[in-house]
Write an enzyme that holds these catalytic residues in place. Structure first.
Site, PDB file in Angstrom:
ATOM      1  N   LYS A 223       1.433   8.382 -81.825  1.00 16.30           N
ATOM      2  CA  LYS A 223       2.882   8.583 -81.697  1.00 16.30           C
ATOM      3  C   LYS A 223       3.225   9.837 -80.908  1.00 16.30           C
ATOM      4  O   LYS A 223       2.391  10.711 -80.683  1.00 16.30           O
ATOM      5  CB  LYS A 223       3.534   8.567 -83.080  1.00 16.30           C
ATOM      6  CG  LYS A 223       3.628   7.125 -83.593  1.00 16.30           C
ATOM      7  CD  LYS A 223       4.443   6.958 -84.829  1.00 16.30           C
ATOM      8  CE  LYS A 223       4.519   5.454 -85.153  1.00 16.30           C
ATOM      9  NZ  LYS A 223       4.952   5.188 -86.519  1.00 16.30           N
ATOM     10  N   ARG A 267      -2.524   3.236 -90.668  1.00 19.21           N
ATOM     11  CA  ARG A 267      -2.279   2.153 -89.699  1.00 19.21           C
ATOM     12  C   ARG A 267      -2.585   2.695 -88.305  1.00 19.21           C
ATOM     13  O   ARG A 267      -1.930   3.622 -87.847  1.00 19.21           O
ATOM     14  CB  ARG A 267      -0.809   1.727 -89.819  1.00 19.21           C
ATOM     15  CG  ARG A 267      -0.361   0.635 -88.870  1.00 19.21           C
ATOM     16  CD  ARG A 267       1.126   0.334 -89.071  1.00 19.21           C
ATOM     17  NE  ARG A 267       1.579  -0.695 -88.161  1.00 19.21           N
ATOM     18  CZ  ARG A 267       1.930  -0.478 -86.898  1.00 19.21           C
ATOM     19  NH1 ARG A 267       1.910   0.739 -86.407  1.00 19.21           N
ATOM     20  NH2 ARG A 267       2.315  -1.480 -86.136  1.00 19.21           N
TER      21      ARG A 267
HETATM   22  N1  PMM Z   1       5.054   2.141 -86.674  1.00 13.26           N
HETATM   23  C1  PMM Z   1       5.266   1.211 -85.722  1.00 13.26           C
HETATM   24  C2  PMM Z   1       5.370  -0.161 -86.057  1.00 13.26           C
HETATM   25  N2  PMM Z   1       5.233  -0.558 -87.344  1.00 13.26           N
HETATM   26  N3  PMM Z   1       4.857  -0.046 -89.608  1.00 13.26           N
HETATM   27  C3  PMM Z   1       4.653   0.862 -90.564  1.00 13.26           C
HETATM   28  N4  PMM Z   1       4.525   0.454 -91.846  1.00 13.26           N
HETATM   29  N5  PMM Z   1       4.567   2.193 -90.294  1.00 13.26           N
HETATM   30  C4  PMM Z   1       4.693   2.681 -89.031  1.00 13.26           C
HETATM   31  O1  PMM Z   1       4.631   3.907 -88.847  1.00 13.26           O
HETATM   32  C5  PMM Z   1       4.921   1.747 -87.979  1.00 13.26           C
HETATM   33  C6  PMM Z   1       5.007   0.376 -88.318  1.00 13.26           C
HETATM   34  C7  PMM Z   1       5.411   1.636 -84.289  1.00 13.26           C
HETATM   35  O2  PMM Z   1       4.165   1.833 -83.693  1.00 13.26           O
HETATM   36  P1  PMM Z   1       3.425   0.693 -82.787  1.00 13.26           P
HETATM   37  O3  PMM Z   1       4.433   0.266 -81.743  1.00 13.26           O
HETATM   38  O4  PMM Z   1       2.271   1.389 -82.191  1.00 13.26           O
HETATM   39  O5  PMM Z   1       3.019  -0.441 -83.653  1.00 13.26           O
END
Ligand code: PMM
Length: 294
Positions: A223, A267
């Site tokens: 991020k 994650r």
């Molecule tokens: N961040 C993203 C998408 N989904 N879900 C959870 N539970 N926590 C997060 O921090 C989160 C998420 C955005 O990141 P990405 O585009 O790399 O998936």
């Protein structure tokens, strides 16, 4: 109020690794890479071989300014891959804010619903999750700011206390809708309508979130707050944030510290670096190689 039971037991024995599979053309770090079914399935299998415990499938980007896709498009992107991975015995989470996508994903074999709106975006979501008896990740994203990831309106407050309070309210709503308490997972929502410093404050104060007594998921992977830190800390980046794929060592450091602060799950995009970091955390904590019985 209906009280559901649990269909799947969350493994809380050690910090879990959730590998990210974004089936989107426009996610910030891996958009467009896993659009075709074969590539997506291969990547999911690779992540499992690298040590991922769960694969998180997302059919809609949440990056700032991203256009929402239609429910039909999201269903087409997500459901076939859930079916395939479930049939292969892989644990699957589905990253969606839509109740009908969650219902279709549950029917296709999903093991967890990951809702970045925490149940606020779709009035039917909590009922669907309660009926499906699935674990439900409630992420913090300031009410009515879905789609708007930049900046925060909480100025000067202790962000961790604000987030804890608001997550506690979302938990109450989930319980009232019939979601079993054993199925609740909480997430501070790093980067979602937070300032960069608030992301760091939330990580420092992770124990405050643990106080609510639910498993906590940390989503820091690649991020912008990591990019900004590295631009300032690493001379080679010369004040220019490194590309998202260059942020995996920093992500792995977050994974290690999250595990040492009792996070249930991290994650991540790059599974090998996080699995290595978590192996080190386990060995360090136990004072021995945890994988050998001697
Ligand atoms: N961040 C993203 C998408 N989904 N879900 C959870 N539970 N926590 C997060 O921090 C989160 C998420 C955005 O990141 P990405 O585009 O790399 O998936």
């Amino acid at each position: 109020m209906t009280t559901s039971t649990t269909r799947i037991q969350l493994d809380t024995s050690q910090c879990q690794v959730m590998g990210i599979l974004n089936i989107t053309p426009d996610s910030f770090s891996d958009g467009g890479r896993w659009n075709n079914m074969d590539a997506a399935l291969q990547h999911a299998h690779d992540m499992v071989a690298q040590g991922a415990d769960i694969i998180d499938i997302g059919g809609e980007s949440t990056r700032p300014g991203a256009q929402r896709v239609t429910a039909e498009e999201e269903l087409q992107r997500v459901v076939p891959i859930v079916k395939e991975l479930h049939a292969a015995g892989i644990s699957v989470s589905v990253d969606t804010m839509r109740a009908n996508v969650a219902a279709a994903a549950a029917a296709a074999g999903a093991d967890l619903i990951n809702d970045v709106s925490g149940g606020q975006a779709d009035p039917d979501m909590r009922k669907v999750v309660a009926d499906a008896e699935l674990p439900y990740c409630i992420m913090h994203w300031e009410t009515n700011r879905f789609g708007d990831a930049a900046g925060a309106t909480y100025q000067g407050d202790n962000i961790a206390k604000v987030v804890r309070f608001e997550l506690a309210n979302l938990v109450d709503d989930a319980l009232t809708a019939g979601i079993h308490e054993d199925n609740i997972v909480l997430d501070p929502g790093l980067g979602f309508a937070k300032t960069r410093d608030q992301d760091w404050e939330l990580l420092r104060d992770l124990p405050l979130l643990n106080q609510l007594g639910y498993p906590v998921l940390v989503g820091a992977s690649r991020k912008r707050f990591l990019g900004e830190l590295l631009a300032d800390a690493v001379p080679a980046h010369q004040d220019e944030p490194p590309a998202p794929t260059m942020r995996d060592s920093a992500t792995a450091a977050i994974s290690l510290l999250s595990a040492l602060n009792d996070a249930w799950c991290v994650r991540v995009h790059d599974v090998p670096s996080t699995v290595s970091a978590l192996a080190v955390a386990r060995a360090w904590t136990l004072g021995r190689n945890p994988y050998r019985q001697e």
